[in-house]
Design an enzyme around this catalytic site. Sequence first.
Site, PDB file in Angstrom:
ATOM      1  N   ARG A  91     -61.594  38.261  60.956  1.00  0.00           N
ATOM      2  CA  ARG A  91     -60.207  38.054  61.372  1.00  0.00           C
ATOM      3  C   ARG A  91     -60.202  36.921  62.384  1.00  0.00           C
ATOM      4  NH1 ARG A  91     -58.871  40.324  57.557  1.00  0.00           N
ATOM      5  NH2 ARG A  91     -57.700  42.247  57.333  1.00  0.00           N
ATOM      6  N   HIS A 121     -57.414  32.234  53.851  1.00  0.00           N
ATOM      7  CA  HIS A 121     -57.554  33.695  53.826  1.00  0.00           C
ATOM      8  C   HIS A 121     -57.514  34.239  52.391  1.00  0.00           C
ATOM      9  CE1 HIS A 121     -56.877  37.620  56.274  1.00  0.00           C
ATOM     10  NE2 HIS A 121     -57.656  37.828  55.223  1.00  0.00           N
ATOM     11  N   GLU A 138     -52.369  32.916  61.606  1.00  0.00           N
ATOM     12  CA  GLU A 138     -52.061  32.523  60.221  1.00  0.00           C
ATOM     13  C   GLU A 138     -50.560  32.591  59.978  1.00  0.00           C
ATOM     14  OE1 GLU A 138     -54.463  35.007  57.668  1.00  0.00           O
ATOM     15  OE2 GLU A 138     -56.266  34.495  58.761  1.00  0.00           O
TER      16      GLU A 138
HETATM   17  N1  LIG Z   1     -61.455  37.284  54.691  1.00  0.00           N
HETATM   18  C1  LIG Z   1     -60.991  38.330  54.035  1.00  0.00           C
HETATM   19  O1  LIG Z   1     -60.200  38.213  53.121  1.00  0.00           O
HETATM   20  C2  LIG Z   1     -61.489  39.689  54.413  1.00  0.00           C
HETATM   21  C3  LIG Z   1     -61.735  40.625  53.384  1.00  0.00           C
HETATM   22  C4  LIG Z   1     -62.202  41.880  53.725  1.00  0.00           C
HETATM   23  C5  LIG Z   1     -62.408  42.210  55.066  1.00  0.00           C
HETATM   24  N2  LIG Z   1     -62.151  41.280  56.025  1.00  0.00           N
HETATM   25  C6  LIG Z   1     -62.393  41.607  57.442  1.00  0.00           C
HETATM   26  O2  LIG Z   1     -63.767  41.878  57.611  1.00  0.00           O
HETATM   27  C7  LIG Z   1     -63.895  42.965  58.520  1.00  0.00           C
HETATM   28  C8  LIG Z   1     -65.201  43.674  58.252  1.00  0.00           C
HETATM   29  O3  LIG Z   1     -65.083  44.345  57.009  1.00  0.00           O
HETATM   30  P1  LIG Z   1     -66.134  45.438  56.539  1.00  0.00           P
HETATM   31  O4  LIG Z   1     -65.587  46.006  55.289  1.00  0.00           O
HETATM   32  O5  LIG Z   1     -67.499  44.877  56.554  1.00  0.00           O
HETATM   33  O6  LIG Z   1     -65.975  46.510  57.723  1.00  0.00           O
HETATM   34  P2  LIG Z   1     -67.012  47.630  58.130  1.00  0.00           P
HETATM   35  O7  LIG Z   1     -66.228  48.629  58.904  1.00  0.00           O
HETATM   36  O8  LIG Z   1     -67.796  48.078  56.957  1.00  0.00           O
HETATM   37  O9  LIG Z   1     -68.016  46.862  59.111  1.00  0.00           O
HETATM   38  C9  LIG Z   1     -67.694  46.414  60.392  1.00  0.00           C
HETATM   39  C10 LIG Z   1     -68.956  46.473  61.226  1.00  0.00           C
HETATM   40  O10 LIG Z   1     -68.666  45.943  62.523  1.00  0.00           O
HETATM   41  C11 LIG Z   1     -69.293  46.769  63.486  1.00  0.00           C
HETATM   42  N3  LIG Z   1     -68.591  46.638  64.765  1.00  0.00           N
HETATM   43  C12 LIG Z   1     -67.355  47.047  65.077  1.00  0.00           C
HETATM   44  N4  LIG Z   1     -67.067  46.728  66.342  1.00  0.00           N
HETATM   45  C13 LIG Z   1     -68.145  46.108  66.848  1.00  0.00           C
HETATM   46  C14 LIG Z   1     -68.453  45.540  68.104  1.00  0.00           C
HETATM   47  N5  LIG Z   1     -67.562  45.553  69.098  1.00  0.00           N
HETATM   48  N6  LIG Z   1     -69.665  44.969  68.278  1.00  0.00           N
HETATM   49  C15 LIG Z   1     -70.563  44.964  67.261  1.00  0.00           C
HETATM   50  N7  LIG Z   1     -70.324  45.486  66.032  1.00  0.00           N
HETATM   51  C16 LIG Z   1     -69.126  46.053  65.828  1.00  0.00           C
HETATM   52  C17 LIG Z   1     -69.195  48.176  62.925  1.00  0.00           C
HETATM   53  O11 LIG Z   1     -70.165  49.025  63.507  1.00  0.00           O
HETATM   54  C18 LIG Z   1     -69.456  47.907  61.451  1.00  0.00           C
HETATM   55  O12 LIG Z   1     -70.838  47.965  61.164  1.00  0.00           O
HETATM   56  C19 LIG Z   1     -62.660  43.825  58.249  1.00  0.00           C
HETATM   57  O13 LIG Z   1     -62.305  44.592  59.382  1.00  0.00           O
HETATM   58  C20 LIG Z   1     -61.614  42.826  57.901  1.00  0.00           C
HETATM   59  O14 LIG Z   1     -60.856  42.510  59.035  1.00  0.00           O
HETATM   60  C21 LIG Z   1     -61.689  40.041  55.724  1.00  0.00           C
END
Ligand SMILES: NC(=O)c1ccc[n+]([C@@H]2O[C@H](COP(=O)([O-])OP(=O)(O)OC[C@H]3O[C@@H](n4cnc5c(N)ncnc54)[C@H](O)[C@@H]3O)[C@@H](O)[C@H]2O)c1
Length: 338
Positions: A249, A296, A278
Amino acid sequence: MASQAAKPKVLCIGHINFAEKEWQSLKDVAELVVVQSNNRKKFLAEAKSGAFDGAVAAFRSFTSASITGHFDSEILSALPSTFHFLCQNGAGYDPIDVSACTEAEVRVCNVPKIADDATGDTAMFLMLGALRLFNPMLVSLREGDFKGSSPKLGNDPRGKKLGILGMGGIGRNIASKSKAFGMEIQYYNRKPLSEELSGGATYVSFDELLATSDILSLNLPLNKNTRHIISTAEFEKMKPGIVVINTSRGPVMDEAALVVALDEGKVRSAGMDVFEEEPKIHPGLVSNRVVILLPHVGTQTLETQKAMEVFTIENVRRAVVEGRLEGLVPEQAGKGWD
Ligand SMILES: NC(=O)c1ccc[n+]([C@@H]2O[C@H](COP(=O)([O-])OP(=O)(O)OC[C@H]3O[C@@H](n4cnc5c(N)ncnc54)[C@H](O)[C@@H]3O)[C@@H](O)[C@H]2O)c1
């Protein structure tokens, strides 16, 4: 007729683009209500009119923030007391105030796992593009200057250290793909992963990740702890010439600080799919040809978009039929709601 009247309502907030058949199939168990409003004021008025009375669950499209704004306590209090399930069609759920939902006893699910591959592929595209400095070449070719006047050489991924910040589903997907490119993987997460989940990646501290990675990939959810987790102080700790990739994000990184770090040469190049405000993009990124930018589109494939909608609609059915959701957000774990 009598049983039709007894069915609970389910709301569709936003659009269903690929799984209309699955949405319509919910008629077996629920009365379908497609929200008509196109802004928050109208949504609140529509709720007040009684149109949503009896609703138990909602499908919330990724773009429906334009209809409700932040899904917060004001929105929740406009919904009927029967409303207990919010099904978010997206891996990210930052447009939802999960604490307010928990307080209102509304369970929230997102779409875990399904977006991993498409978003991981997007990160690989950006990583290779940024490493190889492909964007200036793409631009100059179209401007009629075949290789550009002074093309700079990029770098190979092989042998480079990839640092993954947030080793969840997408982080791990990127890690496994990057291994095929001969990269060494290290990560920082809230806690180290099991041997099996880490797939051989090394767990390091946040500061070590910054100081020793050749490429940094941001894969954290956006929340109050992660907003601007990468800013000026963190760029200062990074290895000079680092490449930064953001497919998580926009607001997890301070965009203005990134522009300074790029201009000063601290960051060699960057690949971005997400931005702080965005669809606005910092002019310092737009004007910098070295930076590779996507609007995005991490999950924008036919297969992934359809699978995400189907999963979310199945969750609406689960809510109505079983009173539970699959993929409850981690903030609501341990409440006995899953
Ligand atoms: N670009 C896109 O179109 C797109 C698509 C899908 C997801 N995303 C974004 O990607 C993010 C991650 O997705 P995901 O499915 O891998 O999520 P997920 O929940 O599987 O993984 C997130 C990871 O971040 C870690 N985390 C959270 N807070 C933290 C912190 N403060 N310090 C260190 N680690 C931390 C969590 O422990 C977890 O392992 C989503 O939240 C979403 O915002 C973007």
